[in-house]
Design a protein around this motif. Structure first.
Motif, PDB file in Angstrom:
ATOM      1  N   ARG A  70       0.797  -1.343  -0.236  1.00  0.00           N
ATOM      2  CA  ARG A  70       0.189  -0.386  -0.076  1.00  0.00           C
ATOM      3  C   ARG A  70       0.215   1.162   0.194  1.00  0.00           C
ATOM      4  O   ARG A  70       2.350   0.989   0.361  1.00  0.00           O
ATOM      5  CB  ARG A  70      -1.009   0.008   1.357  1.00  0.00           C
ATOM      6  N   LYS A  71      -0.043   2.039  -0.495  1.00  0.00           N
ATOM      7  CA  LYS A  71       1.101   3.018  -0.872  1.00  0.00           C
ATOM      8  C   LYS A  71       0.997   4.636   1.017  1.00  0.00           C
ATOM      9  O   LYS A  71       0.404   3.995   1.800  1.00  0.00           O
ATOM     10  CB  LYS A  71       0.569   4.524  -1.235  1.00  0.00           C
ATOM     11  N   PRO A  72       2.934   4.618   0.779  1.00  0.00           N
ATOM     12  CA  PRO A  72       3.011   5.230   2.535  1.00  0.00           C
ATOM     13  C   PRO A  72       1.411   6.226   2.515  1.00  0.00           C
ATOM     14  O   PRO A  72       1.098   7.193   2.287  1.00  0.00           O
ATOM     15  CB  PRO A  72       4.054   5.671   2.063  1.00  0.00           C
ATOM     16  N   ASN A  73       1.576   5.797   4.289  1.00  0.00           N
ATOM     17  CA  ASN A  73       1.142   6.872   4.736  1.00  0.00           C
ATOM     18  C   ASN A  73       1.749   8.724   5.168  1.00  0.00           C
ATOM     19  O   ASN A  73       3.000   8.348   5.409  1.00  0.00           O
ATOM     20  CB  ASN A  73       0.355   6.458   6.503  1.00  0.00           C
ATOM     21  N   VAL A  74       0.714   9.921   5.287  1.00  0.00           N
ATOM     22  CA  VAL A  74       1.267  10.818   5.442  1.00  0.00           C
ATOM     23  C   VAL A  74       0.923  11.397   6.813  1.00  0.00           C
ATOM     24  O   VAL A  74      -0.229  11.287   6.836  1.00  0.00           O
ATOM     25  CB  VAL A  74       1.863  11.647   4.811  1.00  0.00           C
ATOM     26  N   VAL A  75       1.863  12.006   7.765  1.00  0.00           N
ATOM     27  CA  VAL A  75       1.420  12.658   8.656  1.00  0.00           C
ATOM     28  C   VAL A  75       1.835  13.733   9.118  1.00  0.00           C
ATOM     29  O   VAL A  75       3.091  14.096   9.157  1.00  0.00           O
ATOM     30  CB  VAL A  75       1.401  11.872  10.146  1.00  0.00           C
ATOM     31  N   LEU A  76       1.568  15.465   9.679  1.00  0.00           N
ATOM     32  CA  LEU A  76       2.248  16.056   9.422  1.00  0.00           C
ATOM     33  C   LEU A  76       1.312  17.121  10.326  1.00  0.00           C
ATOM     34  O   LEU A  76       0.931  17.084  10.745  1.00  0.00           O
ATOM     35  CB  LEU A  76       1.289  17.138   8.454  1.00  0.00           C
ATOM     36  N   ILE A  77       2.658  17.910  11.532  1.00  0.00           N
ATOM     37  CA  ILE A  77       1.938  18.690  12.817  1.00  0.00           C
ATOM     38  C   ILE A  77       2.946  19.190  12.646  1.00  0.00           C
ATOM     39  O   ILE A  77       4.064  19.870  12.004  1.00  0.00           O
ATOM     40  CB  ILE A  77       3.017  17.624  13.437  1.00  0.00           C
ATOM     41  N   LEU A  78       2.032  20.586  12.488  1.00  0.00           N
ATOM     42  CA  LEU A  78       2.595  21.751  12.042  1.00  0.00           C
ATOM     43  C   LEU A  78       1.942  22.813  13.674  1.00  0.00           C
ATOM     44  O   LEU A  78       0.885  23.336  13.850  1.00  0.00           O
ATOM     45  CB  LEU A  78       1.586  22.164  11.072  1.00  0.00           C
ATOM     46  N   THR A  79       3.053  23.568  13.893  1.00  0.00           N
ATOM     47  CA  THR A  79       3.098  24.443  15.356  1.00  0.00           C
ATOM     48  C   THR A  79       3.121  25.446  14.629  1.00  0.00           C
ATOM     49  O   THR A  79       2.888  25.901  13.625  1.00  0.00           O
ATOM     50  CB  THR A  79       4.092  23.729  16.258  1.00  0.00           C
ATOM     51  N   MET A 114      -2.891  15.638   8.848  1.00  0.00           N
ATOM     52  CA  MET A 114      -2.070  17.414   9.415  1.00  0.00           C
ATOM     53  C   MET A 114      -3.678  17.372  10.694  1.00  0.00           C
ATOM     54  O   MET A 114      -4.558  17.748  10.817  1.00  0.00           O
ATOM     55  CB  MET A 114      -3.344  18.361   7.629  1.00  0.00           C
ATOM     56  N   ILE A 115      -1.885  17.977  11.562  1.00  0.00           N
ATOM     57  CA  ILE A 115      -2.531  18.129  12.540  1.00  0.00           C
ATOM     58  C   ILE A 115      -1.921  19.330  12.804  1.00  0.00           C
ATOM     59  O   ILE A 115      -0.604  19.615  12.796  1.00  0.00           O
ATOM     60  CB  ILE A 115      -2.401  17.136  14.318  1.00  0.00           C
ATOM     61  N   ALA A 116      -2.956  20.907  13.075  1.00  0.00           N
ATOM     62  CA  ALA A 116      -1.769  21.576  13.254  1.00  0.00           C
ATOM     63  C   ALA A 116      -2.293  22.184  14.594  1.00  0.00           C
ATOM     64  O   ALA A 116      -3.798  22.630  15.045  1.00  0.00           O
ATOM     65  CB  ALA A 116      -2.764  23.235  12.827  1.00  0.00           C
ATOM     66  N   THR A 117      -1.578  22.304  16.058  1.00  0.00           N
ATOM     67  CA  THR A 117      -1.431  22.602  17.492  1.00  0.00           C
ATOM     68  C   THR A 117      -1.674  24.166  17.304  1.00  0.00           C
ATOM     69  O   THR A 117      -0.717  24.699  16.568  1.00  0.00           O
ATOM     70  CB  THR A 117      -0.933  22.232  17.949  1.00  0.00           C
ATOM     71  N   PRO A 118      -2.424  24.719  18.377  1.00  0.00           N
ATOM     72  CA  PRO A 118      -2.778  26.013  18.680  1.00  0.00           C
ATOM     73  C   PRO A 118      -1.020  26.735  18.965  1.00  0.00           C
ATOM     74  O   PRO A 118      -0.888  27.352  18.892  1.00  0.00           O
ATOM     75  CB  PRO A 118      -3.425  25.986  19.870  1.00  0.00           C
ATOM     76  N   ALA A 119      -0.008  25.740  19.905  1.00  0.00           N
ATOM     77  CA  ALA A 119       0.940  26.144  20.517  1.00  0.00           C
ATOM     78  C   ALA A 119       1.873  26.425  19.215  1.00  0.00           C
ATOM     79  O   ALA A 119       2.350  25.569  18.796  1.00  0.00           O
ATOM     80  CB  ALA A 119       1.325  24.677  21.595  1.00  0.00           C
ATOM     81  N   PRO A 120       2.719  27.223  20.016  1.00  0.00           N
ATOM     82  CA  PRO A 120       3.148  28.002  21.041  1.00  0.00           C
ATOM     83  C   PRO A 120       2.351  29.645  20.988  1.00  0.00           C
ATOM     84  O   PRO A 120       2.884  30.363  21.339  1.00  0.00           O
ATOM     85  CB  PRO A 120       4.457  27.945  21.093  1.00  0.00           C
ATOM     86  N   HIS A 121       1.770  29.388  19.794  1.00  0.00           N
ATOM     87  CA  HIS A 121       1.137  30.376  19.523  1.00  0.00           C
ATOM     88  C   HIS A 121       0.442  31.633  21.201  1.00  0.00           C
ATOM     89  O   HIS A 121      -0.079  30.866  21.666  1.00  0.00           O
ATOM     90  CB  HIS A 121       0.062  30.514  18.205  1.00  0.00           C
TER      91      HIS A 121
END
Length: 537
Positions: free
Chosen positions: A31-40, A213-220
Motif C-alpha cells: 500500500r502507498k505510504p501514509n503521511v502525517v504532518l504536525i504543524l505548530t 494534518m494536525i495543526a496545534t495552537p501552541a506555542p501561539h
C-alpha cells in the motif's frame, strides 16, 4: 477516546470503522505510504524552540532526518500556511497577510486555490485525508463562508474557527459548529486534537492510505499551558545573544524606531512570554508521543512518513523588539523540520536549503503523484531524505512579505503616523504598510547570504553574510562586492516573477547559472527570463 460532547465526530469515525470492517483486506498487500504532518504555530528554531520537545526529538529526529536550513516563504501565519497547502510562493497564491482583505481564507482563495491544494490532490488519488486544528486565520468568519465551509479534499474535517486559542473556541466538525468551554479535561485544544487524531486512527478505513494534518495552537499566544505544565521552565529566560536588546543599526525604519535598550517591563514581558511558549509545547510533545505510539501499536509506523514543522519563527527581544514575527531575520523565517519514514536513515542532519513550499510536492511525491500535473513552485525533497546522490538541489529561495498595517493611527504611537497595526510594551510597533520586502536566502558551497529589498520610498537594502554574522548585526549592503550585489538583485527579480517550474531554475552561485546584466540565462537548454521588478500586489 474523544472528550465528552464530541458525539458528532465519534459517529462519523464509527461509520468509517464499519465501512473499513466490511472491506476485504488482503494480508501482506502493498500500500502507498501514509503521511502525517504536525504543524505548530509560531515555533522558532533559532532561539531554542525545540528545547522542550524531548519526546519529539527522540521519536522523529533520532529516527529520521533533521533539516538545519528549513525556511518559510513568508514569516506570518496565513501566508505561510497558504504556501504549505498550495506549494506556492505568496505572489502566486496571493495571500498577503492575516486579513480577509489580504486574501486569508477569502472567497477568492477558496475558488482559485483550495481545489488545488496538495491534500485535495491526495484525496483525488485515493487517500483518506484528516485535518484537525488551526487552518487559516480567517477560517469560519462570515466573509469566508462561515464555519459550514469545508474545503474540498478532506475526508474528515475538525477545524478551529479563526486564530489559535486553548479554551473557549468553536470547532467545525465536518461543517457543524461545536463550541468548547474551559474545562481542561474536555476542552484543552492541544489534547482535543490528540484525542480526535487517535480516534481517527482507530476507526479509519484500513484498505486506503491516509494523510493526517494536525495543526496545534501552541506555542501561539495567549500561551495557555495545561495545568500540569504551568510551573515548568520557571527559571528560563529568552536567550541573551549578541542581537538581544540592541539597536538595529543600518536596518529598515521599522527596526530603527524600536526603543533601545528596552525597559525592564518589556524584558519581563518577553521573558514571561518565552517561558509560557515553552510550557505550551510540552502538550505538543505529549501529542506526538501518543500519536506515534498508536501508529506503532497498529503496525503502521514503519509505513508512515511523519513531518514536524512550524508555520513561522518568532522573536523575543532581538533588536529590541519584545515579541512577534513578520521580520526578515533568521529568528522569524527559519523553522524546525524533522521527518521520519520508510527509507530515511536515523540520526541524519542535512544542510540542504528547503522551504515550506516544498512540503506539498514532497508529500505528493511520496504518494506517487505525478508532479508534472501541478504548478507548484516548490520541489520534492524526497530524494534528499532517501540519500539519492544524483539529485541536484537549489541554492536559494524567496522570502516575501507585505506589511499589514491599519487604517488609522495608533494613538499609543503618535510619532509613527498611520499604518501601525499593533504595539507591545513601550510601544515597539511591529508592523506597518511600508514593512513590505522581498529577500533571496542563499546557501551554496562558498556563500551563506541573505539579500533583501524593501518596497518603500528608500528602496532600502539589507544584506547579511550569515557565515560571518549569524545574528545579522551588520548590514553589508554598502560594502559587499558590487557584482555579487547586482547578481542577487537580478535573482530576486526573477524569483519574484517565477511560477511553477521557473522557480526551480539554478541560483546565483549554482555552477549551472550564468549571469548577464540584461538577461538571466540558464544552461542546459533552460528558458531565459527577461528581468523586471515585481513587488507583491
Amino acid at each position: 477516546m474523544l472528550p465528552s460532547g464530541t458525539e458528532g465526530p465519534r459517529l462519523f469515525l464509527l461509520l468509517l470503522g464499519f465501512l473499513s470492517s466490511s472491506c476485504l483486506w488482503v494480508e501482506g498487500r502493498s500500500r502507498k505510504p501514509n503521511v502525517v504532518l504536525i504543524l505548530t504555530d509560531d515555533q522558532d528554531v533559532s532561539l531554542g524552540g525545540m528545547t522542550p520537545l524531548k519526546k519529539t526529538k527522540a521519536l522523529i529526529a533520532d529516527h529520521g532526518m533533521t533539516f538545519s536550513n528549513a525556511y518559510v516563504a513568508s514569516a506570518l501565519c496565513c501566508p505561510s500556511r497558504s504556501s504549505i497547502l498550495t506549494g506556492r510562493y505568496p505572489h502566486n497564491h496571493h495571500v498577503l497577510n492575516n486579513t480577509i482583505e489580504g486574501n486569508c481564507s477569502s472567497k477568492a482563495w477558496q475558488k482559485t486555490q483550495e481545489p488545488y491544494t496538495f491534500p485535495a490532490l491526495l484525496y483525488s488519488s485515493g487517500y483518506q485525508t484528516f485535518f484537525a486544528g488551526k487552518y487559516l486565520n480567517q477560517y469560519g468568519s462570515e466573509e469566508a463562508g462561515g464555519i459550514n465551509h469545508v474545503p474540498p479534499g478532506w475526508s474528515y474535517w475538525y477545524a478551529l474557527e479563526k486564530n489559535s486559542k486553548y479554551y473557549n473556541y468553536t470547532l467545525s466538525e465536518n461543517g457543524q459548529p461545536k463550541p468548547h468551554g474551559q474545562n481542561y479535561s474536555q476542552d484543552y485544544l492541544t489534547d482535543v486534537l490528540a484525542n480526535v487524531s487517535l480516534d481517527f486512527l482507530n476507526y479509519k478505513s484500513n484498505h486506503e492510505p491516509f494523510f493526517m494534518m494536525i495543526a496545534t495552537p501552541a506555542p501561539h499566544s495567549p500561551w495557555t499551558a495545561a495545568p500540569q505544565y504551568e510551573k515548568a521552565f520557571l527559571n528560563a529566560s529568552a536567550p541573551r545573544g549578541s542581537n538581544f536588546n540592541v539597536h538595529g543599526k543600518d536596518k529598515h525604519w521599522l527596526i530603527r524606531q524600536a526603543k533601545s535598550p528596552m525597559s525592564n517591563s518589556s524584558i519581563q514581558y518577553l521573558d514571561n512570554a518565552f517561558r509560557k511558549r515553552w510550557q505550551t509545547l510540552l502538550s505538543v510533545d505529549d501529542l506526538v508521543e501518543k500519536l506515534l505510539k498508536q501508529l506503532e501499536a497498529r503496525g503502521e509506523l514503519d509505513n508512515t512518513f511523519v513531518f514536524f514543522t512550524s508555520d513561522n519563527g518568532y522573536h523575543t527581544g532581538q533588536f529590541s523588539l519584545p515579541i512577534d514575527k513578520r521580520q526578515l531575520y533568521e529568528f522569524d523565517i527559519k523553522v524546525p523540520l524533522l521527518v521520519r519514514g520508510p527509507g530515511i536513515k536515523p540520526n541524519q542532519i542535512t544542510k540542504s536549503l528547503v522551504a515550506n513550499i516544498d512540503l506539498g510536492p514532497t508529500i505528493l511525491d511520496i504518494a506517487g503523484y505525478d508532479l508534472n500535473k501541478t504548478q507548484m513552485d516548490g520541489m520534492s525533497f524526497l530524494p534528499i531524505m532517501t540519500n539519492n546522490t544524483n539529485v541536484t538541489w537549489r541554492t536559494d529561495i524567496l522570502v516575501e512579505y507585505q506589511g499589514e498595517g491599519s487604517n488609522t493611527s495608533d494613538p499609543t504611537c503618535p510619532t509613527l503616523g498611520p499604518g501601525v497595526s499593533q504595539c507591545f510594551p513601550d510601544c515597539v510597533c511591529e508592523d506597518s504598510y511600508n514593512n513590505t520586502y522581498a529577500c533571496v536566502r542563499t546557501i551554496a558551497a562558498a556563500y551563506d547570504l541573505q539579500y533583501c529589498e524593501f518596497d518603500d520610498a528608500e528602496v532600502f537594502v539589507e544584506v547579511y553574510n550569515i557565515t560571518a554574522d549569524p545574528n545579522q548585526l551588520t548590514n553589508i549592503a554598502k560594502t559587499i562586492d558590487k557584482e555579487i550585489l547586482e547578481q542577487m538583485n537580478h535573482r530576486l527579480m526573477m524569483l519574484q516573477s517565477c511560477s511553477g517550474p521557473s522557480c526551480h531554475t539554478p541560483g546565483v552561485f549554482d555552477p549551472r547559472y550564468r549571469f548577464d546584466p540584461r538577461l538571466m540565462f540558464m544552461d542546459q537548454g533552460q528558458q531565459s527570463h527577461t528581468l523586471s521588478r515585481k513587488t507583491l500586489k
